[in-house]
Design a protein around this motif. Structure first.
Motif, short mmCIF file in Angstrom:
data_model
loop_
_atom_site.label_atom_id
_atom_site.label_comp_id
_atom_site.label_asym_id
_atom_site.label_seq_id
_atom_site.Cartn_x
_atom_site.Cartn_y
_atom_site.Cartn_z
N CYS A 117 0.83 -1.21 0.00
CA CYS A 117 0.00 0.00 0.00
C CYS A 117 0.86 1.25 0.00
N ASP A 174 0.17 3.94 -2.78
CA ASP A 174 -0.47 5.07 -2.09
C ASP A 174 -1.90 4.73 -1.69
N ASP A 186 -9.31 1.54 10.62
CA ASP A 186 -8.57 2.11 11.74
C ASP A 186 -7.28 1.30 11.94
N SER A 197 -6.69 2.47 6.27
CA SER A 197 -6.76 2.95 7.65
C SER A 197 -8.08 3.66 7.91
N ASP A 198 -8.57 4.40 6.94
CA ASP A 198 -9.85 5.08 7.11
C ASP A 198 -10.98 4.07 7.25
N ASP A 245 6.09 6.79 8.77
CA ASP A 245 4.79 7.47 8.78
C ASP A 245 3.72 6.75 9.58
N ARG A 246 3.82 5.39 9.71
CA ARG A 246 2.69 4.65 10.27
C ARG A 246 3.10 3.60 11.29
N CYS A 273 -2.51 3.19 1.61
CA CYS A 273 -2.54 2.87 3.04
C CYS A 273 -3.59 3.69 3.78
N ARG A 274 -3.70 4.97 3.47
CA ARG A 274 -4.63 5.82 4.19
C ARG A 274 -6.07 5.36 3.97
N THR A 275 -6.40 4.90 2.77
CA THR A 275 -7.75 4.43 2.51
C THR A 275 -8.09 3.24 3.39
N ASP A 279 0.48 3.02 13.84
CA ASP A 279 -0.91 2.90 13.38
C ASP A 279 -1.38 1.46 13.30
N GLU A 315 -0.14 -4.51 7.13
CA GLU A 315 0.54 -3.98 5.94
C GLU A 315 1.77 -4.83 5.63
#
Length: 263
Positions: free
Chosen positions: A200, A204, A214, A210-211, A236-237, A206-208, A240, A219
């Protein structure tokens, strides 16, 4: 209130109670460190809390174990048997059998109609039941995005309908279920409990995930992309969700080329 109406309400209440108990039996994804062992089982490092293994391997009895199920395509060593015994579940187009171009020994399942989805679910059900019987806590359902390789013979809607049934089946067996990749799909709305995302950081995405989930995201990054994506992910994560670097072949420990690192 009539006796019939009263009985109907009692039955409905009992059904809701049973469903609630069943949902409570699904063990959620813990935090910690993940070892992704699809290329063969081995003893993980002491700090590992989650192990992912193929359904043909035994779970790690001392850790949260996720059972890999190729739910939307055949495994290479099972395709010929299925072609003989269950040809109706295999996707075939005008040009012949439809294979995954990246995994040419894997033929797609045919999910184009409710009847065919039901037949594929009948095929997959013993695999999921076997994961539960062996002691796994969850399954990873691979190749949700196979509709993108189906040559237009079935749709994303068909794949999502099958995924919805698949999630319900996993929960019936007391297993959590993970969405594998397919960032376009709103997995929680279909019943998925967590996500397993490959690369991810590279794509690009990863944020999706996580949204949607959570912290309930695993990953996996790969060494053949270089170290930059993994380094970026850790920078960055790192707090998370679990992040693991693996060699592309997912080789067992002790084999040349085996890599597993976490942050």
């Amino acid at each position: 209130m009539s006796r019939l109406r009263r009985c109907a309400l009692i039955i409905a209440a009992l059904s809701l109670t049973a469903c609630g108990t069943q949902e409570e039996s699904v063990e959620p994804l813990p935090g910690g460190v993940v070892d992704y062992q699809l290329g063969g089982a081995y003893e993980p490092d002491e700090d590992v809390t989650i192990v992912v293994r193929d359904r043909t391997d035994e779970p790690d009895s001392s850790r949260y174990s996720i059972c890999y199920v190729n739910a939307f395509q055949t495994q290479p060593d099972e395709r010929e048997d299925l072609a003989r015994s269950r040809p109706e579940v295999l996707l075939t187009g005008p040009g012949g059998p439809v294979y995954d171009p990246d995994w040419p020994d894997e033929q797609l399942f045919d999910l184009s109609t409710p009847e065919l989805r039901s037949k594929v679910l009948e095929l997959v059900e013993p695999w999921i039941a076997g994961c539960a019987e062996d002691g796994f806590e969850a399954i990873e359902a691979d190749n949700l995005d196979a509709w993108t390789r189906s040559q237009g013979l079935y749709t994303r809607g068909d794949a999502e309908a099958f995924a919805d049934d698949l999630a319900a089946l996993a929960h019936e067996h007391g297993l959590a279920i993970g969405q594998k990749n397919a960032v376009e799909v709103d997995g929680p709305s279909l019943g998925f409990d967590f996500a397993v995302t490959e690369e991810c950081a590279v794509f690009d995405e990863c944020r999706t995930f996580s949204d949607l989930y959570d912290e309930d995201v695993i990953e996996i990054e790969y060494t053949d992309n270089g170290r930059e994506a993994f380094a970026e992910a850790c920078r960055d994560r790192y707090d998370d969700h679990p992040i693991t670097l693996r060699d592309r072949e997912l080789l067992p420990a002790g084999e040349e080329g085996h890599v597993v690192e976490t942050c």
